[in-house]
Design a protein around this motif. Structure first.
Motif, mmCIF file in Angstrom:
data_model
loop_
_atom_site.group_PDB
_atom_site.id
_atom_site.type_symbol
_atom_site.label_atom_id
_atom_site.label_comp_id
_atom_site.label_asym_id
_atom_site.label_seq_id
_atom_site.Cartn_x
_atom_site.Cartn_y
_atom_site.Cartn_z
ATOM 1 N N GLY A 129 0.834 -1.203 -0.138
ATOM 2 C CA GLY A 129 -0.037 -0.129 0.010
ATOM 3 C C GLY A 129 0.791 1.338 -0.195
ATOM 4 O O GLY A 129 0.510 2.212 -0.691
ATOM 5 N N PHE A 130 1.907 1.394 0.725
ATOM 6 C CA PHE A 130 2.854 2.476 0.879
ATOM 7 C C PHE A 130 3.478 2.658 -0.356
ATOM 8 O O PHE A 130 3.707 3.789 -1.020
ATOM 9 C CB PHE A 130 3.703 2.478 2.194
ATOM 10 C CG PHE A 130 4.438 3.541 2.429
ATOM 11 C CD1 PHE A 130 3.963 4.735 2.544
ATOM 12 C CD2 PHE A 130 5.846 3.537 2.251
ATOM 13 C CE1 PHE A 130 4.684 5.897 2.670
ATOM 14 C CE2 PHE A 130 6.589 4.585 2.140
ATOM 15 C CZ PHE A 130 5.976 5.947 2.600
ATOM 16 N N TYR A 152 1.225 4.265 -2.748
ATOM 17 C CA TYR A 152 1.220 5.683 -2.472
ATOM 18 C C TYR A 152 2.416 6.608 -3.159
ATOM 19 O O TYR A 152 2.207 7.340 -3.695
ATOM 20 C CB TYR A 152 1.062 6.055 -0.807
ATOM 21 C CG TYR A 152 1.048 7.451 -0.682
ATOM 22 C CD1 TYR A 152 0.086 8.036 -0.761
ATOM 23 C CD2 TYR A 152 2.474 7.713 0.058
ATOM 24 C CE1 TYR A 152 0.116 9.447 -0.224
ATOM 25 C CE2 TYR A 152 2.329 9.058 0.381
ATOM 26 C CZ TYR A 152 1.451 10.010 0.260
ATOM 27 O OH TYR A 152 1.389 11.342 0.508
ATOM 28 N N GLU A 190 2.437 6.875 -6.865
ATOM 29 C CA GLU A 190 1.315 7.622 -7.051
ATOM 30 C C GLU A 190 2.002 9.379 -7.027
ATOM 31 O O GLU A 190 1.868 10.113 -7.733
ATOM 32 C CB GLU A 190 0.165 7.769 -6.295
ATOM 33 C CG GLU A 190 -0.931 8.575 -6.735
ATOM 34 C CD GLU A 190 -2.314 8.507 -5.742
ATOM 35 O OE1 GLU A 190 -2.451 9.425 -5.081
ATOM 36 O OE2 GLU A 190 -2.636 7.138 -5.628
ATOM 37 N N GLN A 191 2.734 9.167 -5.782
ATOM 38 C CA GLN A 191 3.326 10.706 -5.458
ATOM 39 C C GLN A 191 4.221 11.245 -6.676
ATOM 40 O O GLN A 191 4.490 12.153 -6.864
ATOM 41 C CB GLN A 191 3.828 10.736 -4.240
ATOM 42 C CG GLN A 191 2.814 10.644 -2.982
ATOM 43 C CD GLN A 191 1.702 11.597 -3.163
ATOM 44 O OE1 GLN A 191 1.904 12.775 -3.206
ATOM 45 N NE2 GLN A 191 0.578 11.235 -3.211
ATOM 46 N N SER A 224 7.317 0.685 5.697
ATOM 47 C CA SER A 224 6.457 1.796 5.255
ATOM 48 C C SER A 224 7.321 2.992 5.602
ATOM 49 O O SER A 224 6.811 4.124 5.937
ATOM 50 C CB SER A 224 5.185 1.804 6.139
ATOM 51 O OG SER A 224 4.343 0.683 6.017
ATOM 52 N N LEU A 232 5.286 13.603 3.329
ATOM 53 C CA LEU A 232 4.421 12.574 3.016
ATOM 54 C C LEU A 232 2.983 13.206 3.015
ATOM 55 O O LEU A 232 1.937 12.549 2.770
ATOM 56 C CB LEU A 232 4.408 11.449 4.039
ATOM 57 C CG LEU A 232 5.685 10.542 4.160
ATOM 58 C CD1 LEU A 232 5.705 9.543 5.121
ATOM 59 C CD2 LEU A 232 6.142 10.140 2.663
ATOM 60 N N ASP A 233 2.819 14.382 3.741
ATOM 61 C CA ASP A 233 1.460 15.005 3.934
ATOM 62 C C ASP A 233 1.498 16.300 2.688
ATOM 63 O O ASP A 233 0.686 17.018 2.689
ATOM 64 C CB ASP A 233 1.035 15.722 5.078
ATOM 65 C CG ASP A 233 0.886 14.302 6.019
ATOM 66 O OD1 ASP A 233 0.480 13.460 5.745
ATOM 67 O OD2 ASP A 233 1.305 14.703 7.299
ATOM 68 N N SER A 266 2.259 16.843 -1.021
ATOM 69 C CA SER A 266 2.775 16.405 -2.455
ATOM 70 C C SER A 266 3.903 17.595 -3.306
ATOM 71 O O SER A 266 4.924 16.621 -3.911
ATOM 72 C CB SER A 266 1.619 16.090 -3.415
ATOM 73 O OG SER A 266 0.717 14.853 -2.891
#
Length: 108
Positions: free
Chosen positions: A6-7, A10, A13-14, A46, A90-91, A93
């Motif tokens: 999952g990470f 993510y 995607e970033q 993660s 991480l918060d 982009s």
């Protein structure tokens, strides 16, 4: 310790705005991210690690980042070319992309 699927998704995607030149593959049980074949990041568990150079290491340290490390029978080994990505990235982009671009420059 493998990479959290999952990470990894993510992070992938970033990094997508960096274009098709970004690829990822298995790397020592984690996932390595490369730009035109030059590794600039990896995920273990993660945790995202970014490539640093002399010009950027101070920024990482100032934000509490630590070098990648692992333990062998002879003791702890630090890989000072890769540091943990500071949590705030991480918060955010835009900031993550800016730091990823610096990591890419450090890998060249």
């Amino acid at each position: 310790m493998g990479a959290s699927a999952g990470f990894v998704a993510y992070v992938r995607e970033q990094f997508a705005p960096l274009g098709a030149a970004v690829t990822d593959a298995v790397f020592f049980g984690g996932r390595a991210f490369s730009y035109h074949g030059k590794q600039f990041a990896w995920v273990m568990g993660s945790t995202l690690y970014l490539r640093v150079g002399d010009a950027t290491r101070g920024d990482f340290v100032a934000h509490g980042a630590e070098p990648f490390s692992y333990v062998t029978r002879k003791g702890q080994v630090e890989v000072r070319k890769f540091y943990t990505a500071p949590e705030f990235l991480l918060d955010d982009s835009e900031q993550l992309l800016a730091w990823a671009r610096q990591a890419i420059a450090s890998a060249e």
